[in-house]
Motif scaffolding. Structure first.
Motif, PDB file in Angstrom:
ATOM      1  N   LYS A 166       0.827  -1.211   0.000  1.00 43.54           N
ATOM      2  CA  LYS A 166       0.000   0.000   0.000  1.00 43.54           C
ATOM      3  C   LYS A 166       0.863   1.264   0.000  1.00 43.54           C
ATOM      4  CE  LYS A 166      -4.051  -1.943   2.375  1.00 43.54           C
ATOM      5  NZ  LYS A 166      -4.831  -1.940   3.648  1.00 43.54           N
ATOM      6  N   SER A 167       2.027   1.178   0.638  1.00 46.46           N
ATOM      7  CA  SER A 167       2.906   2.347   0.718  1.00 46.46           C
ATOM      8  C   SER A 167       3.598   2.636  -0.610  1.00 46.46           C
ATOM      9  CB  SER A 167       3.967   2.129   1.801  1.00 46.46           C
ATOM     10  OG  SER A 167       3.375   1.977   3.063  1.00 46.46           O
ATOM     11  N   LEU A 168       3.876   1.593  -1.405  1.00 50.50           N
ATOM     12  CA  LEU A 168       4.719   1.765  -2.585  1.00 50.50           C
ATOM     13  C   LEU A 168       4.027   1.544  -3.918  1.00 50.50           C
ATOM     14  CD1 LEU A 168       7.956  -0.063  -1.317  1.00 50.50           C
ATOM     15  CD2 LEU A 168       7.374   2.355  -1.128  1.00 50.50           C
ATOM     16  N   ALA A 169       2.820   0.983  -3.899  1.00 49.73           N
ATOM     17  CA  ALA A 169       2.172   0.576  -5.155  1.00 49.73           C
ATOM     18  C   ALA A 169       2.003   1.726  -6.137  1.00 49.73           C
ATOM     19  CB  ALA A 169       0.812  -0.058  -4.851  1.00 49.73           C
ATOM     20  N   ASN A 170       1.676   2.925  -5.648  1.00 50.69           N
ATOM     21  CA  ASN A 170       1.431   4.053  -6.552  1.00 50.69           C
ATOM     22  C   ASN A 170       2.704   4.749  -7.020  1.00 50.69           C
ATOM     23  OD1 ASN A 170      -1.343   3.673  -6.347  1.00 50.69           O
ATOM     24  ND2 ASN A 170      -1.482   4.963  -4.509  1.00 50.69           N
ATOM     25  N   LYS A 171       3.862   4.325  -6.499  1.00 49.28           N
ATOM     26  CA  LYS A 171       5.117   5.005  -6.825  1.00 49.28           C
ATOM     27  C   LYS A 171       5.939   4.268  -7.879  1.00 49.28           C
ATOM     28  CE  LYS A 171       5.467   6.824  -2.096  1.00 49.28           C
ATOM     29  NZ  LYS A 171       6.286   6.873  -0.851  1.00 49.28           N
ATOM     30  N   PHE A 172       5.576   3.003  -8.157  1.00 48.59           N
ATOM     31  CA  PHE A 172       6.390   2.207  -9.075  1.00 48.59           C
ATOM     32  C   PHE A 172       5.512   1.445 -10.055  1.00 48.59           C
ATOM     33  CE2 PHE A 172       8.886   2.770  -5.247  1.00 48.59           C
ATOM     34  CZ  PHE A 172      10.137   3.117  -5.744  1.00 48.59           C
ATOM     35  N   GLU A 173       6.081   1.189 -11.219  1.00 47.93           N
ATOM     36  CA  GLU A 173       5.355   0.424 -12.230  1.00 47.93           C
ATOM     37  C   GLU A 173       5.177  -1.021 -11.769  1.00 47.93           C
ATOM     38  OE1 GLU A 173       7.519   0.752 -15.830  1.00 47.93           O
ATOM     39  OE2 GLU A 173       7.202   2.928 -16.046  1.00 47.93           O
ATOM     40  N   GLU A 174       4.176  -1.682 -12.341  1.00 47.13           N
ATOM     41  CA  GLU A 174       3.873  -3.059 -11.944  1.00 47.13           C
ATOM     42  C   GLU A 174       5.061  -3.997 -12.195  1.00 47.13           C
ATOM     43  OE1 GLU A 174       0.581  -6.568 -12.847  1.00 47.13           O
ATOM     44  OE2 GLU A 174       0.214  -4.518 -13.540  1.00 47.13           O
ATOM     45  N   LYS A 175       5.785  -3.756 -13.270  1.00 46.21           N
ATOM     46  CA  LYS A 175       6.943  -4.600 -13.586  1.00 46.21           C
ATOM     47  C   LYS A 175       7.994  -4.521 -12.477  1.00 46.21           C
ATOM     48  CE  LYS A 175      10.357  -5.407 -17.298  1.00 46.21           C
ATOM     49  NZ  LYS A 175      11.593  -5.199 -16.534  1.00 46.21           N
ATOM     50  N   VAL A 176       8.217  -3.319 -11.958  1.00 46.18           N
ATOM     51  CA  VAL A 176       9.190  -3.135 -10.880  1.00 46.18           C
ATOM     52  C   VAL A 176       8.694  -3.816  -9.607  1.00 46.18           C
ATOM     53  CG1 VAL A 176      10.374  -1.450  -9.424  1.00 46.18           C
ATOM     54  CG2 VAL A 176      10.016  -0.979 -11.867  1.00 46.18           C
ATOM     55  N   LEU A 177       7.398  -3.663  -9.320  1.00 48.87           N
ATOM     56  CA  LEU A 177       6.817  -4.299  -8.135  1.00 48.87           C
ATOM     57  C   LEU A 177       6.973  -5.815  -8.188  1.00 48.87           C
ATOM     58  CD1 LEU A 177       3.524  -2.197  -7.906  1.00 48.87           C
ATOM     59  CD2 LEU A 177       5.492  -2.012  -6.372  1.00 48.87           C
ATOM     60  N   SER A 178       6.735  -6.389  -9.351  1.00 53.80           N
ATOM     61  CA  SER A 178       6.786  -7.853  -9.474  1.00 53.80           C
ATOM     62  C   SER A 178       8.217  -8.374  -9.483  1.00 53.80           C
ATOM     63  CB  SER A 178       6.063  -8.301 -10.750  1.00 53.80           C
ATOM     64  OG  SER A 178       6.706  -7.782 -11.905  1.00 53.80           O
ATOM     65  N   GLU A 179       9.166  -7.604 -10.035  1.00 57.39           N
ATOM     66  CA  GLU A 179      10.561  -8.057 -10.103  1.00 57.39           C
ATOM     67  C   GLU A 179      11.319  -7.835  -8.795  1.00 57.39           C
ATOM     68  OE1 GLU A 179      12.529  -6.157 -13.335  1.00 57.39           O
ATOM     69  OE2 GLU A 179      11.732  -7.525 -14.848  1.00 57.39           O
ATOM     70  N   SER A 180      10.766  -7.030  -7.900  1.00 62.58           N
ATOM     71  CA  SER A 180      11.498  -6.658  -6.687  1.00 62.58           C
ATOM     72  C   SER A 180      11.638  -7.802  -5.700  1.00 62.58           C
ATOM     73  CB  SER A 180      10.798  -5.487  -5.994  1.00 62.58           C
ATOM     74  OG  SER A 180       9.553  -5.907  -5.443  1.00 62.58           O
ATOM     75  N   GLY A 181      10.725  -8.770  -5.742  1.00 61.15           N
ATOM     76  CA  GLY A 181      10.741  -9.846  -4.768  1.00 61.15           C
ATOM     77  C   GLY A 181      10.153  -9.449  -3.429  1.00 61.15           C
ATOM     78  N   LEU A 182       9.665  -8.210  -3.323  1.00 55.84           N
ATOM     79  CA  LEU A 182       9.106  -7.716  -2.066  1.00 55.84           C
ATOM     80  C   LEU A 182       7.646  -8.104  -1.879  1.00 55.84           C
ATOM     81  CD1 LEU A 182      10.628  -4.111  -2.154  1.00 55.84           C
ATOM     82  CD2 LEU A 182      11.356  -6.022  -0.690  1.00 55.84           C
ATOM     83  N   PHE A 183       7.045  -8.622  -2.956  1.00 53.19           N
ATOM     84  CA  PHE A 183       5.615  -8.916  -2.904  1.00 53.19           C
ATOM     85  C   PHE A 183       5.327 -10.288  -3.505  1.00 53.19           C
ATOM     86  CE2 PHE A 183       6.392  -4.391  -3.706  1.00 53.19           C
ATOM     87  CZ  PHE A 183       5.969  -3.876  -2.488  1.00 53.19           C
ATOM     88  N   THR A 184       4.239 -10.890  -3.014  1.00 47.53           N
ATOM     89  CA  THR A 184       3.782 -12.186  -3.522  1.00 47.53           C
ATOM     90  C   THR A 184       2.462 -11.967  -4.243  1.00 47.53           C
ATOM     91  OG1 THR A 184       4.846 -13.368  -1.698  1.00 47.53           O
ATOM     92  CG2 THR A 184       3.124 -14.537  -2.910  1.00 47.53           C
ATOM     93  N   PHE A 185       2.430 -12.333  -5.517  1.00 46.41           N
ATOM     94  CA  PHE A 185       1.236 -12.117  -6.344  1.00 46.41           C
ATOM     95  C   PHE A 185       0.451 -13.421  -6.461  1.00 46.41           C
ATOM     96  CE2 PHE A 185       4.051  -8.719  -7.348  1.00 46.41           C
ATOM     97  CZ  PHE A 185       3.260  -7.649  -7.770  1.00 46.41           C
ATOM     98  N   THR A 186      -0.823 -13.376  -6.091  1.00 48.53           N
ATOM     99  CA  THR A 186      -1.720 -14.524  -6.283  1.00 48.53           C
ATOM    100  C   THR A 186      -2.802 -14.130  -7.284  1.00 48.53           C
ATOM    101  OG1 THR A 186      -3.264 -13.902  -4.525  1.00 48.53           O
ATOM    102  CG2 THR A 186      -1.312 -15.209  -3.893  1.00 48.53           C
ATOM    103  N   GLU A 187      -3.695 -15.030  -7.532  1.00 49.88           N
ATOM    104  CA  GLU A 187      -4.731 -14.754  -8.532  1.00 49.88           C
ATOM    105  C   GLU A 187      -5.630 -13.591  -8.118  1.00 49.88           C
ATOM    106  OE1 GLU A 187      -8.371 -17.122 -10.826  1.00 49.88           O
ATOM    107  OE2 GLU A 187      -6.839 -18.230  -9.705  1.00 49.88           O
TER     108      GLU A 187
END
Length: 609
Positions: A166-187
């Protein structure tokens, strides 16, 4: 970043005399064909720093540093390669037209930035929230105060599913969010990868946050048997097999002291920091790797292994010794099977003394580590001695050898001091030639160059693990082969056709492979490009090989004779090994093995006839 083409670098090097440049910083005196002085890179009272005016490079026989005039300025003044080239160019009066065009932004810059911001969020939660106060109490109880929390950027991931997202989602592109390893994406959802953990930022050697390690801290987590540490997954900016915890802080002191402590955990590093020892690094959830060793070898000459005192820690020490073969290594064993952090807590103030005064040698460690469980078994005692005796024979100090032999004889009751000493004496290096004979400490003129025949007449054929000063016949032949290949690159074509050819010693094989790869790519050897692509150890080896005092002209059939000599020495080593195995078989009364080895020895001798 500025760029200078290789042709310009070659022109600059050829426009100066390395002796004139180095004489500005080191007092040199002429000795034969070369110049001698006190090494500026390590403390010494007897000069061992040599400058070769003919071949335009330096080499120190004390610390092993070697290189050309640019490398000297780079090392002496601790400047970048580009700045060193500029200084030498100024000395030569050459004006440089350097391309200072701005470089493209690092493609991973956004990943560095998201990790920096994540670190700030975690640190803020620890230092400025009610939950953070509870976590800080846990850290205080473990001896970690506010100064250490701030120094190492320690933080807290709360026990909530997506506070960081929630703190970072609006500051970075989705590709960066997914490649960072800081988040787990589920369906259906996106979760923070770290929850309810004390957070240790992991930084590269330049101080950029590249990953995290999270530690459990609450009793219920221990009861649920959660993993003590959870590390970031591999990303474009993080690979745990390459990075080392605390290297960004430790690097200046390691570079200055030329010594580094290797530990297992973050808390151990922090414990060392608390007692005033900062040239300490730790692997990040993995064993020591060749990448780690290569990175540290650019900074340190001496390695001190300080792993946990339990069985797993000792196993890790043993594995690390194999990777550090040929390096200066000491070991600190933590008593009572504790890790360093636990030891300092249990015995306040004792860790510093242990780290500085409690070191033992590799051989001392191996005597205890390799000691068989069943000391009543003659076979196990024999196998143990077969492992230890060659190591003891290789120790330079006769006093240390004597102490190790005594310790072995006290450990292995069926073999007395005299019998072990006889075996050590049989394997001691004899009649070795010093590498210094090519730098002014030369033998008589008629022995300047040893032909393969002379080599076989004047050397024993033992293969030693650390022949930094004294070289066996086999290693000397390997050096001759490499020198001839460097001086006559066309010979590489013939070697390339022999798929079975390989140097016996790993360092020569590594240098040979680097040379071969460049030759295959360029159909020649570009010294500037090659040397600057090598590790410091291989670069030093390159110059050491170039310094060999061999005739410029390749004698007729010389390569054939060298290769034949190389093959013969390998076969002699195999024969000696078979003889030692036969002696061991006889001692334990293994008749079947005796017959088998006797037949092998007969066949091996035929190869030498």
């Amino acid at each position: 970043m500025a760029k200078i083409d290789r042709e310009k670098i070659t022109e600059i090097k050829q426009s100066v005399n390395i002796v004139d440049v180095i004489s500005q910083y080191v007092a040199l005196s002429k000795t034969g064909k070369n110049y001698l002085g006190l090494c500026p890179f390590h403390g010494e009272k007897t000069p061992s720093f040599n400058v070769n005016a003919d071949k335009q490079f330096f080499h120190c026989f004390g610390c092993g540093k070697s290189g050309d005039v640019i490398k000297f300025i780079e090392e002496y003044k601790q400047v970048s390669f580009i700045d060193s080239v500029k200084e030498v160019a100024d000395y030569a009066g050459i004006k440089l037209d350097i391309d200072d065009a701005p470089q493209k932004e690092n493609p991973n810059q956004a990943l560095f930035e998201i990790h920096t911001q994540a670190s700030r969020v975690y640190h803020m939660i620890l230092t400025s929230t009610e939950l953070g106060q509870e976590a800080k109490k846990y850290l205080y109880d473990r001896g970690i105060d506010d100064e250490i929390i701030n120094r190492f950027g320690i933080g807290l991931a709360p026990d909530e599913p997506n506070v960081l997202y929630k703190s970072l989602a609006n500051k970075f592109e989705e590709k960066v969010l997914s490649e960072s390893g800081l988040f787990t994406f589920t369906e259906n959802n996106i979760y923070d990868s770290f929850q309810n953990r004390i957070m240790f930022p992991l930084m590269n050697e330049y101080g950029q946050v590249i990953a995290f390690s999270g530690r459990i801290w609450q009793e219920n987590q221990i009861n649920r048997k959660e993993a003590k540490y959870k590390n970031s997954t591999t990303t474009p900016i993080f690979n745990k097999s390459y990075e080392l915890y605390n290297l960004n802080i430790a690097k200046p002191l390691i570079n200055k002291s030329k010594e580094v402590y290797l530990m297992e955990g973050f808390m151990d590093v922090i414990a060392a920091y608390r007692v005033g020892i900062t040239n300490v690094v730790a692997t990040m959830g993995t064993s020591l790797t060749e990448n780690h060793v290569s990175k540290l070898s650019r900074l340190a000459k001496s390695f001190v292994l300080l792993y946990d005192g339990d069985k797993a820690g000792q196993n890790a020490t043993y594995k690390s010794l194999n990777l550090l073969r040929g390096k200066q290594v000491q070991i600190v064993t933590v008593p009572d099977r504790l890790d360093p952090d636990e030891y300092e807590k249990q015995y306040p103030g004792a860790l510093k003394n242990l780290m500085t005064q409690g070191r033992i040698s590799e051989v001392e460690f191996l005597i205890d580590y390799l000691k068989p469980d069943n000391l009543t078994s003659l076979q196990e005692q024999t196998n143990f001695l077969d492992q230890m005796i060659p190591l003891i024979a290789n120790v330079a100090s006769l006093t240390a050898q004597d102490a190790y032999i005594k310790k072995l004889s006290e450990t292995v009751k069926d073999f007395d001091y005299q019998s072990i000493e006889n075996q050590v004496n049989r394997l001691r290096p004899n009649n070795k030639i010093s590498v210094q004979d090519d730098w002014g400490y030369q033998p008589p003129a008629d022995e300047d160059f040893f032909s393969p025949v002379q080599v076989e007449q004047n050397f024993n054929y033992d293969d030693f693990a650390n022949p930094a000063i004294k070289l066996s016949a086999l290693e000397r032949t390997e050096q001759y082969l490499l020198q001839r290949l460097i001086s006559n690159p066309y010979l590489l074509k013939d070697i390339m056709d022999d798929e079975k050819f390989a140097f016996k010693h790993k360092k020569y094989q590594n240098l040979f492979e680097a040379i071969l790869l460049q030759y295959m790519a360029l159909d020649n050897i570009d010294e500037i490009q090659l040397v600057h692509s090598l590790s410091d150890d291989l670069s030093n080896l390159w110059y050491q090989i170039k310094s060999l005092n061999l005739p410029d002209e390749l004698a007729k059939e010389e390569m054939r004779d060298l290769l034949n000599s190389f093959e013969k020495q390998i076969n002699i080593l195999k024969l000696e090994d078979l003889k030692e195995r036969l002696d061991s078989a006889r001692k334990v009364g293994n008749k079947e093995k005796e017959i088998e080895l006797t037949l092998e020895i007969i066949n091996q001798k035929r190869l030498l006839d």
